[in-house]
Design an enzyme around this catalytic site. Structure first.
Site, PDB file in Angstrom:
ATOM      1  CG  HIS A 117      -2.044  -0.913   1.101  1.00  0.00           C
ATOM      2  ND1 HIS A 117      -2.659  -1.510   2.156  1.00  0.00           N
ATOM      3  CD2 HIS A 117      -2.691  -1.337  -0.003  1.00  0.00           C
ATOM      4  CE1 HIS A 117      -3.647  -2.265   1.715  1.00  0.00           C
ATOM      5  NE2 HIS A 117      -3.673  -2.180   0.409  1.00  0.00           N
ATOM      6  NE  ARG A 125      -2.428  -9.995 -13.688  1.00  0.00           N
ATOM      7  CZ  ARG A 125      -1.424  -9.221 -14.125  1.00  0.00           C
ATOM      8  NH1 ARG A 125      -1.481  -7.909 -14.008  1.00  0.00           N
ATOM      9  NH2 ARG A 125      -0.355  -9.776 -14.667  1.00  0.00           N
ATOM     10  NE  ARG A 177      -6.241 -13.207 -15.956  1.00  0.00           N
ATOM     11  CZ  ARG A 177      -5.019 -13.228 -15.433  1.00  0.00           C
ATOM     12  NH1 ARG A 177      -3.983 -13.544 -16.184  1.00  0.00           N
ATOM     13  NH2 ARG A 177      -4.818 -12.904 -14.180  1.00  0.00           N
ATOM     14  CD  GLU A 219      -1.648 -17.738 -18.413  1.00  0.00           C
ATOM     15  OE1 GLU A 219      -0.925 -16.944 -17.808  1.00  0.00           O
ATOM     16  OE2 GLU A 219      -2.880 -17.805 -18.226  1.00  0.00           O
ATOM     17  CG  ASP A 269       1.568 -17.889 -15.118  1.00  0.00           C
ATOM     18  OD1 ASP A 269       2.232 -18.231 -14.126  1.00  0.00           O
ATOM     19  OD2 ASP A 269       0.452 -17.357 -15.039  1.00  0.00           O
ATOM     20  NE  ARG A 273       3.968 -14.865 -11.904  1.00  0.00           N
ATOM     21  CZ  ARG A 273       2.817 -14.601 -12.500  1.00  0.00           C
ATOM     22  NH1 ARG A 273       2.321 -15.419 -13.407  1.00  0.00           N
ATOM     23  NH2 ARG A 273       2.150 -13.509 -12.245  1.00  0.00           N
ATOM     24  CB  CYS A 283      -1.323  -9.177 -21.287  1.00  0.00           C
ATOM     25  SG  CYS A 283      -1.733 -10.889 -20.938  1.00  0.00           S
TER      26      CYS A 283
HETATM   27  C1  PEP Z   1       0.974 -13.778 -17.272  1.00  0.00           C
HETATM   28  O1  PEP Z   1       1.053 -14.911 -16.806  1.00  0.00           O
HETATM   29  O2  PEP Z   1       1.850 -13.266 -18.009  1.00  0.00           O
HETATM   30  C2  PEP Z   1      -0.179 -12.915 -16.951  1.00  0.00           C
HETATM   31  C3  PEP Z   1      -0.339 -11.755 -17.530  1.00  0.00           C
HETATM   32  O3  PEP Z   1      -1.057 -13.373 -16.012  1.00  0.00           O
HETATM   33  P1  PEP Z   1      -0.803 -13.297 -14.426  1.00  0.00           P
HETATM   34  O4  PEP Z   1       0.429 -12.459 -14.197  1.00  0.00           O
HETATM   35  O5  PEP Z   1      -2.034 -12.698 -13.838  1.00  0.00           O
HETATM   36  O6  PEP Z   1      -0.614 -14.731 -14.074  1.00  0.00           O
HETATM   37 MG    MG Z   2      -0.670 -15.875 -15.909  1.00  0.00          MG
END
Ligand code: PEP
Ligand code: MG
Length: 593
Positions: A199, A306, A341, A440, A464, A474, A511
């Site tokens: 925050h 998202r 999404r 992904e 992903d 990640r 994205c």
């Molecule tokens: C991704 O996996 O690149 C993506 C945009 O989705 P998230 O980061 O919400 O998993």
């Molecule tokens: Mg993802």
């Protein structure tokens, strides 16, 4: 232990809000109320103790409302939700009723009864890795501390009393602290704890105050009046810099501010190369509160909304109406399009009340479309809300984590059923709504040519896709050095997906975070991506790069790097090229690896 240098002492943290400031440090001791006295009370004291608690809660509410007014009167309306979340905790029956019950039944003082109730609430958040949810835990802490301070008659904070311009140094800052910072007094801040999405960092970005967070020990190193430099771009704090370093940073600051100002000339210009090749530059959002920032930075639409954030951090699922209102309020603001999404719930975005088992391997577990295809009713409610909102603006629906053809066929079948239901109910919606999938998962890459025949667009989720292609978690800091977007395998995978999509005549976007990284833009252009979707703050810088090169050059660059066999060769080559072309923007890359 390494001896501490007196001058030019550098501490590395996380860039919380961009920009460079140089000034005097003002450490603030938030005088945490750590030790609470436990006191047994007599029957006769119970009503008085209860009253004391209720008054402290009321005082806390009033203070929060004042902070909210303060935020609304500043330029930071998009972060009001943080205070609203805290006000909700103050109204939480569990917090209030449990504390009163303890006072009555256990005959303990209000501070102690509250502390035990808070411990229970905190316990509920303890095993959750999700960054967003763990922030809800800090809301509980802030509220707890506020009530206790009121119970003890202690002063709330000192930020509003500042006499001169300073850089605040603190262990942590609550959103309430941050909301009281005005740009004329607080020019920057540095904190021991916090991350990019904490925050404190969100507030700093909304207020436009440079900040470095997660410095771990800054409060131990800085004394009042020390001269410090905050570099929110690189996440570095320098304490008592030498004259040479100071001059170097004054120059850096001047250049950075000039470049930032200049970037706004790109706001209303299309993302088009010098030889006329057009690409869509759009934004990723998690919360509707981010829309003003997206508009201010000239994104052409939303490439990734998202929606799982609507489901997180709450006790019950959002209703169809609530979701519809949220989606409608986004689509009405964007003339071009909003890509919604469907929920990527499960895995690390864990929702306790949905009774999901805690999984050994959440990234590969029951998440996203897998969860939706199991909990079809929850999924259908979301699809109804999205379709209803499609009557108010252009929506594209995107499905996450598709691993093969049968998942998309099943998904389409459910979507068709929902469409039929709405039709029978006479509810209007866009019957030609475009549907797409995120690419992904490696199996979706392999099957991209077949999947492309089933949908209207692809969007590559590199966050992903890199994790699964390179087998790198990640969120695991130990293997973070291997997480390499310029890995030749990753580049080949992206190229393959773009080509499969184009061969089938559909658009292909990206994205993941990679899409907003200026260094990669010429490569992504060269790949032929049709859309790049990113964090709103990256939009202007990305547009600048696109508008400064030709499509031909980007194809040539791509051809050269596709011949390399390691990520480090590719990176050095791209860095060299970009430094040559954009010496100011990529100056800092010269000494990095
Ligand atoms: C991704 O996996 O690149 C993506 C945009 O989705 P998230 O980061 O919400 O998993
Ligand atoms: Mg993802």
């Amino acid at each position: 232990m390494e001896p501490k240098r007196q001058e030019d002492y550098v501490i590395k943290g996380i860039g919380g809000s961009p920009g460079i400031v140089i000034g005097k440090a003002q450490p603030i001791d938030r005088d945490r109320v750590d030790m609470l006295a436990y006191r047994l009370i007599g029957e006769a004291e119970v009503p008085g103790e209860e009253r004391r608690f209720k008054i402290a809660v009321e005082e806390s509410k009033e203070q929060c409302l004042k902070v909210k007014d303060n935020i609304l009167s500043q330029d930071a309306k998009e972060v009001v939700y943080i205070i609203d979340a805290q006000l909700m905790i103050l109204e939480d029956r569990m917090l209030i009723d449990e504390t009163i019950r303890r006072i009555r039944e256990e005959k303990v003082n209000a501070e102690w009864a509250l502390e035990i109730t808070l411990q229970k609430l905190r316990g509920a958040f303890k095993n959750i890795d999700d960054e967003y949810l763990s922030e809800r835990k800090s809301d509980v802490d802030y509220i707890g501390e506020r009530i206790v301070r009121n119970l003890l008659g202690r002063k709330q904070d000192s930020i509003s009393d500042l006499k001169e311009k300073v850089i605040i140094v603190a262990h942590d800052l609550s959103p309430a602290d941050t909301a009281q910072m005005t740009r004329d007094k607080v020019i920057g801040f540095a904190t021991d704890i916090g991350g990019k999405t904490s925050h404190t960092a969100i507030m700093a970005r909304a207020l436009g105050i440079p900040a470095v967070v997660g410095l771990e020990r800054i409060t131990q190193e800085v004394k009042i009046g020390d001269s410090i430099i905050i570099d929110g771009n690189t996440g570095i704090v320098l304490i008592n810099p030498t004259k040479t370093v100071l001059n170097e940073y004054l120059e850096k600051k001047r250049i950075y501010e000039r470049l930032e100002k200049e970037l706004f000339i790109y706001k209303d210009l299309p993302a088009q190369t010098l030889d006329g090749y057009k690409i869509k530059v759009v934004a990723n959002i998690e919360l509707i509160e981010e829309i003003p920032s997206v508009l201010e930075h000239g994104a052409e639409g939303i490439g990734l909304y998202r929606t799982e954030f609507l489901y997180l951090g709450r006790k019950e699922l959002p209703s169809e109406e609530e979701q519809f209102q949220a989606y409608k309020s986004v689509v009405e603001r964007f003339h071009s399009y909003t890509t919604i999404r469907t929920m990527d719930i499960g895995g690390d975005k864990f929702i306790s009340h949905l009774d999901l088992a805690k999984e050994m391997n959440p990234a590969m577990g029951l998440r996203a479309i897998r969860f939706c295809l199991r909990e079809v009713d929850i999924f259908k409610t979301q699809l109804r809300a999205i379709l209803k909102a499609s009557n108010y603006g252009k929506i594209k629906i995107m499905f996450p984590m598709i691993s093969g053809v049968s998942e998309i066929l099943q998904t389409k079948e459910i979507l068709e059923k929902v469409k039929l239901e709405l039709k029978n109910e006479g509810i209007p919606f866009d019957s030609n709504i475009k549907i797409g999938i995120m690419i992904e998962i490696p199996s979706a890459v392999t099957l991209a040519d077949i999947l492309a025949k089933e949908v209207d667009f692809f969007s590559i989720g590199t966050n992903d896709l890199i994790q699964y292609s390179l087998a790198i978690d990640r969120v695991n800091e130990h293997v973070a050095y291997l997480y390499e977007p310029l890995h030749p395998a990753v580049l080949r995978v992206i190229k393959h997906v773009v080509d499969c999509g184009h061969n089938a005549g559909i658009k292909v976007g990206m994205c993941g975070e990679m899409a907003g990284e200026p260094l990669y833009i010429p490569i992504l252009l060269g790949m032929g991506l049709d859309e790049l979707s990113m964090n709103a703050l990256s939009v202007l810088g990305v547009k600048k790069i696109i508008r400064s090169i030709t499509y031909r050059e980007s194809r040539e660059l791509l051809d050269s790097i596709m011949g390399f066999s390691t990520a480090s060769e590719i990176k050095s080559f791209v860095k060299e090229e970009m430094i040559k072309r954009f010496p100011m923007e990529f100056k800092d890359l010269r000494n990095s690896n």
